[in-house]
Write a protein that holds these residues in place. Structure first.
Motif, short mmCIF file in Angstrom:
data_model
loop_
_atom_site.label_atom_id
_atom_site.label_comp_id
_atom_site.label_asym_id
_atom_site.label_seq_id
_atom_site.Cartn_x
_atom_site.Cartn_y
_atom_site.Cartn_z
N LEU A 78 0.84 -1.19 0.00
CA LEU A 78 0.00 0.00 0.00
C LEU A 78 0.88 1.24 0.00
O LEU A 78 1.82 1.34 0.79
CB LEU A 78 -0.90 0.03 1.24
N THR A 79 0.53 2.18 -0.83
CA THR A 79 1.32 3.41 -0.94
C THR A 79 0.38 4.56 -1.27
O THR A 79 -0.69 4.34 -1.86
CB THR A 79 2.42 3.22 -2.01
N PRO A 80 0.72 5.81 -0.90
CA PRO A 80 -0.27 6.88 -0.98
C PRO A 80 -0.52 7.50 -2.35
O PRO A 80 -1.60 8.03 -2.58
CB PRO A 80 0.29 7.94 -0.02
N THR A 81 0.46 7.48 -3.25
CA THR A 81 0.29 8.21 -4.50
C THR A 81 0.52 7.33 -5.72
O THR A 81 1.19 6.30 -5.66
CB THR A 81 1.27 9.40 -4.59
N ARG A 82 -0.04 7.80 -6.82
CA ARG A 82 0.11 7.08 -8.09
C ARG A 82 1.58 7.01 -8.52
O ARG A 82 2.05 5.97 -8.98
CB ARG A 82 -0.71 7.80 -9.18
N GLU A 83 2.29 8.15 -8.38
CA GLU A 83 3.69 8.18 -8.80
C GLU A 83 4.52 7.18 -8.02
O GLU A 83 5.38 6.48 -8.58
CB GLU A 83 4.27 9.59 -8.61
N LEU A 84 4.28 7.10 -6.72
CA LEU A 84 5.05 6.17 -5.90
C LEU A 84 4.70 4.73 -6.24
O LEU A 84 5.57 3.85 -6.27
CB LEU A 84 4.79 6.45 -4.42
N ALA A 85 3.43 4.45 -6.53
CA ALA A 85 3.03 3.10 -6.93
C ALA A 85 3.76 2.67 -8.20
O ALA A 85 4.27 1.54 -8.30
CB ALA A 85 1.51 3.03 -7.13
N PHE A 107 -3.98 2.05 -9.40
CA PHE A 107 -4.17 3.35 -8.77
C PHE A 107 -5.28 4.08 -9.49
O PHE A 107 -5.66 3.75 -10.62
CB PHE A 107 -2.87 4.16 -8.83
N GLY A 108 -5.81 5.10 -8.83
CA GLY A 108 -6.88 5.88 -9.41
C GLY A 108 -6.37 6.90 -10.40
O GLY A 108 -5.18 7.05 -10.62
N GLY A 109 -7.33 7.61 -11.02
CA GLY A 109 -6.97 8.67 -11.95
C GLY A 109 -6.77 8.21 -13.37
O GLY A 109 -6.49 9.02 -14.26
N VAL A 127 1.00 -3.62 -6.09
CA VAL A 127 1.26 -2.31 -5.50
C VAL A 127 0.01 -1.48 -5.74
O VAL A 127 -0.47 -1.39 -6.88
CB VAL A 127 2.48 -1.63 -6.15
N ALA A 128 -0.53 -0.86 -4.69
CA ALA A 128 -1.82 -0.21 -4.85
C ALA A 128 -1.97 1.02 -3.97
O ALA A 128 -1.41 1.09 -2.87
CB ALA A 128 -2.95 -1.20 -4.52
#
Length: 372
Positions: A78-85, A107-109, A127-128
């Motif tokens: 689990l990770t907070p942002t799309r870029e990090l995922a 990831f969203g977006g 990774v999500a």
């Protein structure tokens, strides 16, 4: 110490060596043996210390060692942002080059269709971001009942962004008997309490405390009125016309306005923040990494996924009101022993912020000048 000394298997050592890794960082040499031993981890490590590899390499080895015929998702990160995922998935892909394991980020977006198609294939490591993960679980596209290893990465940022309830929902969906790895750049009491509630007799690992800044980063501050900040930035960027510069603002609005002001004087730049589409953010990052543009303007949350080996210059156009954030920002430069420059702008309203930053880092940032 070499990676072989950490009892990593040859396919992993070969892959990381080809990727240019010569020896383990402190977080890697400390955490990897405990993770390989099956222990839960609570680790405090700031950006640029190699923490993704610290959990990725042992996870790959554990998955290779056990249940080779396992068909379900076995590891969830689990990770907070799309870029990090995206960044984490790319790292796993590099380290697993010689292993029969697969990884996927969701990831969203972006359109869900491509992610659904990828999920129909075998996925060992997922990774999500929390929101998109729960959406896919609710639609019965993902089953978390066979998860063996759970990683919470950038846990402080994830909770700061309001994901605490989503994280708790995910915790209720994964097996209670699992290995949990908890990584956070900061470790306030609230984060420690949360970690204690989900970990089983964890090993605590603290590397490069958040209050420290790399000695390879040359720091300085300009005292400048708010209305003059853009002119000062233009002067600096024109002086460093061939140098890539990452510029931090507090808000999306300021980031967008600043990009327009820079382009009006012929400085090509791009902004990344939460209101940008995933495609726009990724294009901006790609342009920056390949030097098609030399200036990237970012908010703190969006910048968490930026991982650039050669970034010589960071500019704090606006000082952060959280002192630890200053350390994370300037940690984007001066990595792996390279030299970097961190320039901060401080207006009258930010004097208190500067004072708090200097108290945290135990260092008085040299004043370059009073700009008028």
């Amino acid at each position: 110490m070499s990676f072989k000394n950490l009892n990593l298997i040859n396919p992993i050592v070969r892959a990381v060596t080809e990727a240019g890794y010569s020896r383990p960082t402190e977080i890697q040499s400390t955490a990897i043996p405990h993770i390989l031993g099956g222990r839960d981890i609570i680790a405090c490590a700031q950006t640029g210390t190699g923490k993704t590899a610290a959990f990725a390499m042992p996870i790959l080895q554990l998955l290779k060692r056990h249940n080779p015929e396992h068909k379900e998702i076995r590891t969830l990160i689990l990770t907070p942002t799309r870029e990090l995922a995206i960044q984490i998935e790319e790292n796993f892909s590099i380290y697993s080059k010689y292993l029969p394991l697969s990884q996927l980020s969701v990831f969203g977006g972006v359109s869900i269709g491509g992610q659904l198609a990828a999920l129909r294939k075998r996925v060992d490591i997922l990774v999500a971001t929390p929101g998109r993960l729960l959406d896919l679980v609710d639609k019965r596209h993902i089953d978390l009942s066979k998860i063996e290893i759970l990683v919470l990465d950038e846990a402080d940022r994830m909770l700061d962004m309001g994901f605490v309830n989503d994280v708790k929902k995910v915790l209720a969906l994964v097996p209670r008997r699992r290995q949990t790895l908890f990584f956070s750049a900061t470790m306030p009491l609230s984060i420690k309490r949360f970690a204690a509630s989900i970990l089983n007799n964890p090993v605590e690992v603290t590397v490069t405390p958040v209050s420290s800044t790399a000695q390879t980063v040359k720091q300085s501050v300009y005292f400048v009125e708010k209305k003059d900040k853009t002119d000062l930035l233009i002067d600096i960027l024109q002086e460093k016309s061939t140098v890539r510069s990452l510029v931090f603002t507090r808000t999306k609005h300021v980031a967008n306005k600043l990009v327009q002001q820079l382009e009006d004087v012929g400085i090509f730049a791009a902004a990344i923040h939460g209101n940008k589409s995933q495609a726009a953010r990724q294009n901006a990052l790609d342009d920056f990494k390949t030097s098609r543009i030399n200036v990237l303007v970012a908010t703190d949350i969006a910048a968490r996924g930026i991982d650039i080996d050669d970034l010589p210059n960071v500019v704090n156009y606006e000082l952060p009101n959280i002192p630890e954030t200053y350390v994370h920002r300037i940690g984007r430069t001066g990595r792996a022993g390279a030299e970097g420059t961190a320039i901060s702008f401080c207006d009258a309203d930010e004097r208190v912020d500067l004072k708090n930053i200097q108290k945290l880092i135990g260092f008085t940032v040299p004043v370059r000048s009073f700009y008028k």
